[in-house]
Design a protein around this motif. Structure first.
Motif, PDB file in Angstrom:
ATOM      1  N   LYS A 241       0.836  -1.206   0.000  1.00 17.81           N
ATOM      2  CA  LYS A 241       0.000   0.000   0.000  1.00 17.81           C
ATOM      3  C   LYS A 241       0.869   1.253   0.000  1.00 17.81           C
ATOM      4  O   LYS A 241       0.567   2.228  -0.692  1.00 17.81           O
ATOM      5  N   ASN A 242       1.945   1.241   0.755  1.00 15.94           N
ATOM      6  CA  ASN A 242       2.861   2.385   0.774  1.00 15.94           C
ATOM      7  C   ASN A 242       3.500   2.622  -0.586  1.00 15.94           C
ATOM      8  O   ASN A 242       3.784   3.754  -0.964  1.00 15.94           O
ATOM      9  N   LEU A 243       3.697   1.543  -1.329  1.00 14.12           N
ATOM     10  CA  LEU A 243       4.262   1.658  -2.673  1.00 14.12           C
ATOM     11  C   LEU A 243       3.186   1.876  -3.736  1.00 14.12           C
ATOM     12  O   LEU A 243       3.501   2.059  -4.906  1.00 14.12           O
ATOM     13  N   ASP A 244       1.922   1.815  -3.330  1.00 16.60           N
ATOM     14  CA  ASP A 244       0.770   1.940  -4.214  1.00 16.60           C
ATOM     15  C   ASP A 244       0.783   0.842  -5.284  1.00 16.60           C
ATOM     16  O   ASP A 244       0.538   1.085  -6.464  1.00 16.60           O
ATOM     17  N   VAL A 245       1.084  -0.375  -4.838  1.00 17.51           N
ATOM     18  CA  VAL A 245       1.101  -1.548  -5.714  1.00 17.51           C
ATOM     19  C   VAL A 245       0.063  -2.530  -5.181  1.00 17.51           C
ATOM     20  O   VAL A 245       0.170  -3.005  -4.058  1.00 17.51           O
ATOM     21  N   LEU A 246      -0.927  -2.827  -5.990  1.00 19.03           N
ATOM     22  CA  LEU A 246      -1.970  -3.767  -5.585  1.00 19.03           C
ATOM     23  C   LEU A 246      -1.409  -5.185  -5.480  1.00 19.03           C
ATOM     24  O   LEU A 246      -0.500  -5.543  -6.234  1.00 19.03           O
TER      25      LEU A 246
ATOM     26  N   TRP B 267      -8.418  -1.751  -3.192  1.00 23.07           N
ATOM     27  CA  TRP B 267      -7.682  -1.719  -1.920  1.00 23.07           C
ATOM     28  C   TRP B 267      -8.611  -2.021  -0.761  1.00 23.07           C
ATOM     29  O   TRP B 267      -8.242  -2.708   0.193  1.00 23.07           O
ATOM     30  N   MET B 268      -9.845  -1.503  -0.821  1.00 21.52           N
ATOM     31  CA  MET B 268     -10.812  -1.803   0.246  1.00 21.52           C
ATOM     32  C   MET B 268     -11.093  -3.308   0.292  1.00 21.52           C
ATOM     33  O   MET B 268     -11.213  -3.881   1.372  1.00 21.52           O
ATOM     34  N   LYS B 269     -11.205  -3.943  -0.880  1.00 21.39           N
ATOM     35  CA  LYS B 269     -11.450  -5.389  -0.922  1.00 21.39           C
ATOM     36  C   LYS B 269     -10.244  -6.167  -0.405  1.00 21.39           C
ATOM     37  O   LYS B 269     -10.395  -7.214   0.213  1.00 21.39           O
TER      38      LYS B 269
END
Length: 120
Positions: free
Chosen positions: A7-12, A116-118
């Motif tokens: 998440k910090n890297l914005d990678v799913l 991200w929520m999922k």
């Protein structure tokens, strides 16, 4: 900890990254059909009953105009796992406010937030 780093890297996570890529391509085909990239004929907009002729007694979550239904009942795994069939099922899961977005950039942003929520 792994999800936090992603998440910090914005990678799913991988599963959601594949869904993200498939849904973005599906969005492009759904909203900008061309002879070379369009949704196949067996996927069509869901037929909605005429509200003048039907009395709704409850809210219908599937009553939006961006729902698609498949006219072919899948009998083999190859079809169930095909891009269009698989992705149209994922498309149904995405909230209407995201699917109805007119701007591709806004769609991508909202879709990523939803995935991200999922994932959490």
């Amino acid at each position: 900890e792994y999800h936090l780093k992603l998440k910090n890297l914005d990678v799913l996570p991988m599963k959601y990254k594949f869904d993200y890529n498939d849904l973005v391509l599906f969005y492009k085909m759904f909203n900008n059909p061309s002879p070379f990239s369009s949704i196949p004929g067996y996927l069509r907009k869901k037929h909605l009953p005429d509200p003048k002729l039907t009395r709704y007694t409850r809210s219908m979550s599937s009553s939006d105009e961006l729902q698609l239904e498949c006219s072919i009942k899948p009998r083999i795994d190859v079809f169930k796992n095909s891009f269009f069939y698989h992705t149209h099922l994922r498309w149904k899961e995405v909230p209407l406010n995201i699917r109805s977005e007119n701007c591709l950039t806004a769609f991508k942003t909202k879709l990523k937030e939803y995935l991200w929520m999922k994932a959490d």
